[in-house]
Design a protein around this motif. Structure first.
Motif, short mmCIF file in Angstrom:
data_model
loop_
_atom_site.label_atom_id
_atom_site.label_comp_id
_atom_site.label_asym_id
_atom_site.label_seq_id
_atom_site.Cartn_x
_atom_site.Cartn_y
_atom_site.Cartn_z
N ARG A 25 -2.39 -43.24 -41.56
CA ARG A 25 -3.30 -44.48 -41.62
C ARG A 25 -4.63 -44.24 -41.17
N ALA A 26 -4.98 -43.18 -40.19
CA ALA A 26 -6.09 -42.91 -39.81
C ALA A 26 -7.04 -42.07 -40.96
N ARG A 27 -6.24 -41.03 -41.62
CA ARG A 27 -6.87 -40.41 -42.68
C ARG A 27 -7.29 -41.59 -43.98
N TYR A 28 -6.38 -42.66 -43.99
CA TYR A 28 -6.81 -43.58 -45.12
C TYR A 28 -8.00 -44.31 -44.85
N LEU A 29 -8.20 -44.75 -43.45
CA LEU A 29 -9.56 -45.25 -43.20
C LEU A 29 -10.81 -44.19 -43.28
N ARG A 30 -10.51 -43.04 -43.03
CA ARG A 30 -11.73 -42.09 -43.02
C ARG A 30 -12.12 -41.85 -44.39
N ASP A 31 -11.09 -41.66 -45.44
CA ASP A 31 -11.52 -41.52 -46.84
C ASP A 31 -11.79 -42.62 -47.55
N ARG A 32 -11.36 -43.65 -47.15
CA ARG A 32 -11.83 -44.66 -47.86
C ARG A 32 -13.19 -45.35 -47.51
N TYR A 33 -13.36 -45.51 -46.28
CA TYR A 33 -14.76 -45.92 -45.88
C TYR A 33 -15.65 -44.75 -45.36
N ASP A 34 -15.53 -43.35 -45.45
CA ASP A 34 -16.22 -42.52 -44.98
C ASP A 34 -16.62 -42.53 -43.60
N HIS A 35 -15.37 -42.62 -43.09
CA HIS A 35 -15.44 -42.67 -41.31
C HIS A 35 -16.02 -43.89 -40.63
N GLN A 36 -16.58 -44.92 -41.43
CA GLN A 36 -17.24 -45.74 -41.08
C GLN A 36 -16.37 -47.07 -40.37
N PHE A 37 -15.33 -47.01 -40.59
CA PHE A 37 -14.54 -48.57 -40.47
C PHE A 37 -14.15 -48.43 -38.93
N PRO A 38 -13.98 -49.56 -38.36
CA PRO A 38 -13.53 -49.81 -36.76
C PRO A 38 -12.21 -49.18 -36.55
N SER A 39 -11.91 -48.64 -35.69
CA SER A 39 -10.91 -47.85 -35.37
C SER A 39 -9.48 -48.78 -35.03
N SER A 40 -9.91 -50.13 -34.79
CA SER A 40 -8.98 -51.21 -34.31
C SER A 40 -8.35 -51.59 -35.72
N TYR A 41 -8.56 -51.10 -36.90
CA TYR A 41 -8.01 -51.26 -38.29
C TYR A 41 -6.74 -50.27 -38.38
N LEU A 42 -6.67 -49.43 -37.18
CA LEU A 42 -5.35 -48.58 -37.37
C LEU A 42 -4.09 -49.30 -37.29
N THR A 43 -4.14 -50.41 -36.72
CA THR A 43 -3.07 -51.47 -36.67
C THR A 43 -2.88 -52.18 -37.99
N ARG A 44 -3.54 -51.99 -38.97
CA ARG A 44 -3.22 -52.92 -40.23
C ARG A 44 -2.55 -51.80 -41.30
N PRO A 45 -1.88 -52.35 -42.41
CA PRO A 45 -1.31 -51.35 -43.08
C PRO A 45 -2.16 -50.73 -44.14
N ALA A 46 -1.89 -49.42 -44.33
CA ALA A 46 -2.92 -48.65 -45.03
C ALA A 46 -2.47 -48.81 -46.51
#
Length: 611
Positions: free
Chosen positions: A313-334
């Motif tokens: 899930r962390a890699r999904y946020l990293r790759d989709r938003y180029d590192h910029q999304f808030p970490s609180s979204y780690l508890t949302r579906p990937a």
């Protein structure tokens, strides 16, 4: 040779960033070029991402909500090339690039919210919506920007113009970059600040003596203009996330009053949100004969989230938003790391409504706290101070102090300093509406933002704009209490659930670079041990460290060590058997069994369980 190398790096980096079905546009000559990619399937979106009329081409980054767009995108680009401030009335985020035969103009919105980054290397200047792709084009290998990640660690977002990648920065609020081809070859590039956030704030401060009715009129007019203008940009019914809170209710009231009934969507991870939202919709049915569609969902249901591991899930946020999304979204579906193949449908968000209610203000009846102290406490809350290196915390305090000094130099005083800080930091860089074309933020209409700076702190604490406008537009909603953050317990996923403990333990073993060093590893491990004992640690510690460690895999891969499993073994080890009780422990046990001791014990236990 240098140009061909950069072009090859750019083409290679694009692989895996966008779906193959997307449309690609290329413009350029011997010493310049522009590449634009967007979904071929526009869905209900009516505004073109690229439009050419004669020698002028317009490239739009976002939706021009609030702008006088008669004549279309190319006409808007011609006005920009003529040096007009076409962004004055826009609802951020929105950026516009205007291309002509031998010149260009690139305009950032007045808040600086559109994700446009710039950098220069070896005499080449480039602009891009993804800082990682920009750094790859200019420098070859993206490297972490320490100042940017310091800000992210402490605040939960990249502050100001900072970037996750070295050698790049985001365009400033109201910044306009222009270029003109020189007769002998090459380009003359200039940058200037046009109408920007400080101008919006100044307009509000100048209107502080206006009557309350006039203030309400201006704010309501700004919101209803947004509601009236959006249908020109989208052909279908628009979704509004209707919670039980104040912000979405105010937006819903303006839409109902403008006869633009949306589709309502409510996340009921907190049960009270669902109950109040259903009550509001039922009132529309009973009192007005309206029958809006209303969908109830769970945003962070464990069954959906935990299908994918925390590290993934962390890699999904990293790759989709180029590192910029808030970490609180780690508890949302990937989802897929690629953006969607179809343009997203339009939605309204209540973000920025906090400016109208003194969201960051200290309690009026509480201890005396200065605006600086309150602002530092609110913004420096990405993770607990005990989990962050002191030098990291100090650097970010200095940066924020600079923001306060800048605001004071422009006439911002008292508690309005907190509103300014919230606007230029939390809204500009943390708000997720900057990352998806189709997410509309009505409370960022310049007229509404200016009005919030015209109100007194007392009027904000009384929720004057919310209660006053709702009572005017949809009076049947006026007596329904707002849901607060403390109403009921959320059933959303916790970051340590599923494989969370194992994943963070593994990252503690493998992450050994600069980014991981921004946080204290012992504090992270302590939080993990707490979960194994049935405790509820501060989720920010685990979320922020996970984001930093996964970012390091990409930005400083040479620092990643082999997995050992040692941390997980320590965290999950059974506690050592207790030895003989010491004298203080025996004394506490005797006190516990007295009447007074039992009463204290019961009170403490109830408070802990109620958290």
């Amino acid at each position: 040779m240098a140009r061909s190398q950069r072009a090859a790096r750019f083409t290679q980096a694009l692989d895996g960033l966008v779906p193959a079905s997307w449309t690609r546009h290329d413009f350029g000559g011997e010493d310049w070029g522009v590449t634009v990619l967007h979904p071929a399937d526009r869905g209900a979106f009516r505004w073109p991402s690229v439009e050419t009329a004669g020698p002028v081409t317009a490239v739009s980054l976002g939706i021009p909500v609030g702008v006088d767009a008669d004549g279309g995108a190319a006409a808007l680009a011609k006005r920009l090339l003529a040096a007009e401030d076409v962004h004055r009335a826009v609802v951020p985020p929105f950026g516009l690039l205007a291309l002509d035969t031998d010149r260009f103009s690139l305009q950032q919105d007045w808040l600086g919210m559109a994700r446009v980054f710039t950098g220069t290397a070896d005499g080449v200047t480039a602009y891009c919506t993804r800082p990682g792709l920009l750094a790859t084009f200019l420098h070859g290998t993206p490297r972490p920007d320490l100042a940017g990640w310091t800000s992210y660690t402490v605040c939960g977002h990249f502050g100001g113009d900072l970037s996750p990648v070295a050698g790049t920065r985001q365009l400033r609020p109201g910044e306009r970059a222009t270029g003109r081809r020189l007769p002998g070859g090459g380009w003359r590039l200039d940058s200037e600040l046009r109408y920007a956030v400080d101008d919006v704030v100044a307009e509000g401060l100048a209107g502080q003596d206006r009557p309350v009715a006039e203030q309400l009129d201006r704010a309501a007019d700004a919101l209803t203009r947004v509601a009236a203008g959006v249908p020109r940009l989208y052909a279908d019914q628009i979704t509004l996330g209707l919670s039980g809170g104040k912000d979405s209710r105010l937006i819903a009231a303006t839409l109902v009053a403008a006869d633009r009934l949306p589709r309502f969507l409510t996340y009921q991870d907190t049960a009270a949100e669902g109950r109040v939202a259903q009550q509001l919709v039922q009132l529309l049915r009973d009192r007005r004969g309206l029958d809006p569609e209303h969908v109830l969902r769970f945003a962070g249901a464990p069954a959906k989230v935990l299908n994918t591991g925390l590290r993934e899930r962390a890699r999904y946020l990293r790759d989709r938003y180029d590192h910029q999304f808030p970490s609180s979204y780690l508890t949302r579906p990937a989802d897929s790391p690629l953006p969607p193949e179809r343009m997203s449908p339009a939605t309204y968000t209540g973000a920025a409504g906090e400016l109208a209610v003194g969201y960051w203000y200290p309690a009026a009846a509480g201890p005396t706290v200065t605006p600086r102290q309150a602002g530092m406490g609110k913004l420096l809350a990405g993770a607990p101070a005990a989990a962050i290196a002191p030098a990291v915390f100090a650097a970010e305090r200095d940066r924020i102090e600079g923001i306060f000094q800048h605001a004071e130099a422009r006439g911002v005083r008292g508690l309005h300093l907190l509103d300014y800080l919230y606007l230029v930091e939390r809204m500009r860089r943390w708000s997720t509406s900057a990352y998806t074309t189709g997410m509309i933020t009505p409370f960022l209409a310049p007229g509404f933002v200016a009005t919030t700076f015209a109100l007194t702190p007392e009027q904000k604490r009384e929720r004057l704009l919310h209660t006053g406008i709702i009572a005017r537009l949809v009076p049947e909603w006026a007596d329904v209490p707002f849901v607060s953050l403390h109403t009921g317990r959320s059933t959303a996923t916790r970051v340590w659930e599923g494989d969370g403990v194992a994943a963070v333990s593994d990252l503690l073993d493998t992450a050994d670079g600069t980014l991981a060093g921004l946080m204290h590893k012992p504090a992270v491990e302590k939080a993990l041990r707490s979960t194994r004992l049935g405790g509820r640690p501060d989720a920010r510690i685990l979320q922020q460290f996970t984001t930093l460690a996964v970012a390091a895999e990409h930005l400083e891969p040479e620092t990643t060590l082999p997995a050992t499993g040692s941390t997980y073994a320590r965290v999950t080890a059974r506690p050592a058997a207790f030895g003989p009780e010491s004298a203080p422990v025996r004394l506490l046990r005797r006190i516990r069994h007295t009447r007074f001791g039992n009463r204290v014990w019961t009170t403490v236990r109830q408070q802990v369980r109620g958290r």
